[in-house]
Design a protein around this motif. Structure first.
Motif, short mmCIF file in Angstrom:
data_model
loop_
_atom_site.label_atom_id
_atom_site.label_comp_id
_atom_site.label_asym_id
_atom_site.label_seq_id
_atom_site.Cartn_x
_atom_site.Cartn_y
_atom_site.Cartn_z
N HIS A 187 0.85 -1.19 0.00
CA HIS A 187 0.00 0.00 0.00
C HIS A 187 0.89 1.25 0.00
CE1 HIS A 187 0.88 0.40 4.27
NE2 HIS A 187 0.33 -0.77 4.53
N ILE A 188 0.28 2.41 0.00
CA ILE A 188 1.02 3.66 -0.14
C ILE A 188 1.99 3.86 1.02
CG2 ILE A 188 -0.76 5.04 0.99
CD1 ILE A 188 1.45 6.12 -2.00
N GLY A 189 1.68 3.33 2.20
CA GLY A 189 2.61 3.44 3.32
C GLY A 189 3.92 2.73 3.06
N HIS A 190 3.84 1.54 2.45
CA HIS A 190 5.06 0.82 2.07
C HIS A 190 5.87 1.63 1.06
CE1 HIS A 190 2.45 -2.80 3.17
NE2 HIS A 190 3.47 -2.88 4.01
N ALA A 191 5.16 2.21 0.09
CA ALA A 191 5.84 3.00 -0.93
C ALA A 191 6.50 4.23 -0.33
CB ALA A 191 4.84 3.43 -2.01
N TYR A 192 5.81 4.89 0.58
CA TYR A 192 6.36 6.09 1.22
C TYR A 192 7.66 5.77 1.95
CZ TYR A 192 6.63 9.95 4.62
OH TYR A 192 7.04 11.00 5.39
N GLU A 193 7.64 4.70 2.72
CA GLU A 193 8.84 4.32 3.47
C GLU A 193 9.99 3.96 2.52
OE1 GLU A 193 8.67 2.02 7.23
OE2 GLU A 193 9.58 0.44 6.01
N ALA A 194 9.68 3.21 1.46
CA ALA A 194 10.73 2.83 0.50
C ALA A 194 11.31 4.05 -0.20
CB ALA A 194 10.15 1.85 -0.52
N ILE A 195 10.45 4.99 -0.59
CA ILE A 195 10.93 6.20 -1.29
C ILE A 195 11.80 7.04 -0.37
CG2 ILE A 195 10.14 8.41 -2.24
CD1 ILE A 195 7.73 6.84 -3.41
N ALA A 196 11.36 7.23 0.87
CA ALA A 196 12.15 8.03 1.81
C ALA A 196 13.50 7.38 2.08
CB ALA A 196 11.38 8.20 3.11
N THR A 197 13.50 6.08 2.29
CA THR A 197 14.76 5.36 2.54
C THR A 197 15.67 5.45 1.32
OG1 THR A 197 13.54 3.84 3.98
CG2 THR A 197 15.74 3.16 3.28
N ASP A 198 15.08 5.31 0.15
CA ASP A 198 15.86 5.41 -1.08
C ASP A 198 16.46 6.80 -1.26
OD1 ASP A 198 16.63 4.43 -3.86
OD2 ASP A 198 15.39 6.16 -4.37
N ALA A 199 15.69 7.84 -0.93
CA ALA A 199 16.20 9.21 -1.06
C ALA A 199 17.40 9.41 -0.14
CB ALA A 199 15.10 10.22 -0.73
N ILE A 200 17.34 8.86 1.08
CA ILE A 200 18.47 8.96 2.00
C ILE A 200 19.67 8.21 1.45
CG2 ILE A 200 19.30 8.37 4.31
CD1 ILE A 200 16.32 8.61 5.23
N ALA A 201 19.45 7.00 0.93
CA ALA A 201 20.54 6.21 0.37
C ALA A 201 21.18 6.92 -0.82
CB ALA A 201 20.02 4.84 -0.05
N ARG A 202 20.36 7.46 -1.72
CA ARG A 202 20.90 8.18 -2.88
C ARG A 202 21.67 9.42 -2.44
NH1 ARG A 202 18.88 6.78 -7.93
NH2 ARG A 202 17.19 5.25 -7.92
N PHE A 203 21.15 10.13 -1.44
CA PHE A 203 21.86 11.31 -0.93
C PHE A 203 23.23 10.92 -0.42
CE2 PHE A 203 23.05 13.61 2.94
CZ PHE A 203 23.29 14.86 2.41
N GLN A 204 23.32 9.86 0.36
CA GLN A 204 24.60 9.45 0.91
C GLN A 204 25.57 9.00 -0.18
OE1 GLN A 204 25.70 9.85 3.90
NE2 GLN A 204 23.81 10.48 4.92
N ARG A 205 25.07 8.37 -1.22
CA ARG A 205 25.95 8.01 -2.35
C ARG A 205 26.51 9.26 -3.01
NH1 ARG A 205 21.51 4.43 -3.77
NH2 ARG A 205 21.89 2.34 -2.90
N LEU A 206 25.65 10.27 -3.20
CA LEU A 206 26.11 11.52 -3.82
C LEU A 206 27.09 12.26 -2.92
CD1 LEU A 206 22.71 12.75 -5.30
CD2 LEU A 206 24.71 11.99 -6.60
N MET A 207 27.04 11.99 -1.62
CA MET A 207 27.99 12.59 -0.68
C MET A 207 29.30 11.81 -0.64
SD MET A 207 26.78 15.37 0.65
CE MET A 207 27.63 15.66 2.20
N GLY A 208 29.38 10.73 -1.41
CA GLY A 208 30.63 9.98 -1.50
C GLY A 208 30.71 8.77 -0.60
#
Length: 519
Positions: free
Chosen positions: A19-40
């Protein structure tokens, strides 16, 4: 070697589709992971499905299916959701995998060797839906005298032989953990809830069941399977290859952060660190309990008919549009609300009308009037430097600071102010008028806009990765020049211009969204 960063979602229980709650959590976690990759950082992101337990077995039985066959199908929907929402997880771990069984047994044996497991008889209130035991003092009374858990789910009196974990032994150690590591539980409201629970006294925890056999068998104890929270939480270890010391576990454990829903903070902030203490394993650095996502202000419920398939939203509005709305509209850690009207309004205002329009008219003008050549001019003005300084401050300072703190809504607010400033700048400078009166000044304005758009596109990648990548492609920015370190490179534009890169007629990146009669 770059610093490791390990992040996980909660491990979803797949007795129904995502459901949308699962998607929200996955998107937020992914955004954090992508941010950290961009930070090196060297990032590992783990998600997956928690497939064991009575509820899963009952749901499969009711559907006339074998439990593993049912789990295979339901887990596949969560894997498809991750792929469809552009989630960059490195591992999708299922608790039915043999490697996960190995990790769970290793953790169990470590707790057993510590003397923290003992066999006894369990009598108490159990919620099948939550897969959780509750004390009498935690229950409320529902309609018809039905006893309800703190989550509002029915509980039933359960009596069976069970292995117990000496949770009470770790009360003082947990309180010391929270005191010495004030950011272990975030946000502050979640920490206060956990503190009150632990300070109220901890009871030993039932960690096995005999009333069903769908789970990880308890070693040396026929007829017992591990209680779902020992099994499920171990996914954070098995996803790295534990107990193999030559796997990713050696580099990435302990977890930098577990991203979970606020309704399961107790399991992650009390039971999980206690299990790890017992097994003499390092503790995660942080547990972050995000809020619920409400449909027009109402909690999702099948009885209300407001449970929404996130893939339908993504297909209708676009993946990046949905990602942007959720990260922009909801202050992470608090409850948020969504509706079709809200999505359309936010995405049109910020992406289609502002950022997308800025890119479209700038790139179209260069393609048409300069035959795609990158503009260059020595005729710089104070307005150019002011805009670039504002954009630079937003992208290099505000966005990175707020994203690092998981404050995506605040970071995007600053990012949008920079986008608005660019639109005000292009309107004020009017390069279409300068084309006839002052071509050199026109090129300076266009160069300024290209520099600003490049920074804006790099900064927003964690949230809208596909759209940002398309814009960076149109700008001719190479893949190795798209991390946050590239924002410090002041000479990139001269190198880009001398390389012969040209601007092709652009393709709109953010189409305007429209409401339908059903909305």
């Amino acid at each position: 070697m770059s610093e490791p960063f390990y992040i996980t979602t909660a491990i979803a229980y797949p007795n129904g589709r995502p459901h949308i709650g699962h998607a929200y959590e996955a998107i937020a976690t992914d955004a954090i992971a992508r941010f950290q990759r961009l930070m090196g950082r060297d990032v590992r992101m783990v998600t997956g499905t928690d497939e064991h337990g009575l509820k899963m077995a009952q749901t499969a039985r009711a559907a006339g299916r074998e439990t593993l066959e049912f789990a295979d199908e339901m887990s596949s929907y969560f894997r498809q959701m991750c792929a469809g929402l552009d989630i960059s997880n490195d591992v999708f771990m299922r608790t039915s995998d043999a490697k996960h069984h190995e990790a769970s047994i290793a953790l169990w044996k470590a707790m057993e060797a510590k003397g923290d497991l003992y066999l006894d008889r369990y009598e108490g209130w159990y919620s099948v839906r939550d897969e959780a035991f509750y004390g009498e003092e935690e229950l409320t009374e529902g309609e018809g005298g039905v006893k309800l858990s703190p989550q509002g789910t029915p509980v039933e009196w359960t009596v069976e032989e069970s292995w117990f974990f000496r949770l009470s032994k770790y009360q003082d150690a947990l309180l010391k953990l929270y005191s010495e590591n004030p950011d272990f539980i975030r946000p502050e409201s979640r920490k206060n809830e956990v503190l009150r629970f632990v300070e109220g006294g901890l009871k030993d925890l039932s960690v096995s069941r005999t009333s069903f056999d769908w789970g990880v068998p308890v070693p040396g104890s026929p007829g017992h399977v591990m209680y779902v929270w020992v099994d499920a939480l171990t996914t954070y270890l098995s996803g790295l290859g534990f107990p193999d010391q030559n796997s990713d576990y050696a580099r990435f454990w302990p977890a930098s952060v577990h991203i979970i829903g606020k309704d399961i903070v107790r399991f992650h902030a009390v039971y999980w660190p206690a299990f790890l203490m017992s097994a003499d394993l390092p503790l995660p650095q942080q547990v972050f309990g995000h809020g619920f996502l409400l449909n027009r202000g109402e909690k999702m419920s099948k009885s209300l008919g407001n449970v929404v398939d996130p893939m339908e939203l993504a297909e209708r509005f676009g993946v990046d549009a949905l990602r942007y709305f959720l990260m922009r509209e909801v202050s992470f850690g608090q409850d948020g609300t969504y509706s079709a009207e809200a999505i359309v309004s936010r995405v049109n205002a910020d992406l289609a009308n502002s950022f997308g329009n800025l890119a479209q008219r700038t790139l179209s003008f260069i393609s048409k009037n300069l035959e795609g050549r990158l503009p260059q001019s020595d005729v710089k003005a104070a307005e150019d430097e002011e805009l670039l300084a504002l954009v630079d401050d937003a992208c290099r300072n505000d966005v990175t600071r707020e994203f690092a703190a998981f404050a995506f809504s605040q970071g995007l607010d600053s990012w949008m102010r920079a986008v608005f400033a660019c639109n005000q700048y292009i309107d004020a400078q009017a390069p279409w008028a300068l084309r006839k009166t002052d071509p050199a000044r026109m090129e300076a304005v266009l160069e300024t806009l290209l520099r600003a758009m490049r920074s804006l596109a790099i900064a927003v990648q964690p949230v809208i990765p596909t759209s940002a990548s398309k814009l960076l492609d149109q700008l001719g920015i190479e893949a190795h020049g798209r991390d946050y370190a590239a924002l410090n490179d002041q000479d990139y534009y001269a190198r880009l211009a001398s390389s012969g890169v040209t601007i092709a007629p652009p393709t709109p990146i953010f189409p305007r969204l429209e409401l339908t009669a059903e909305d």
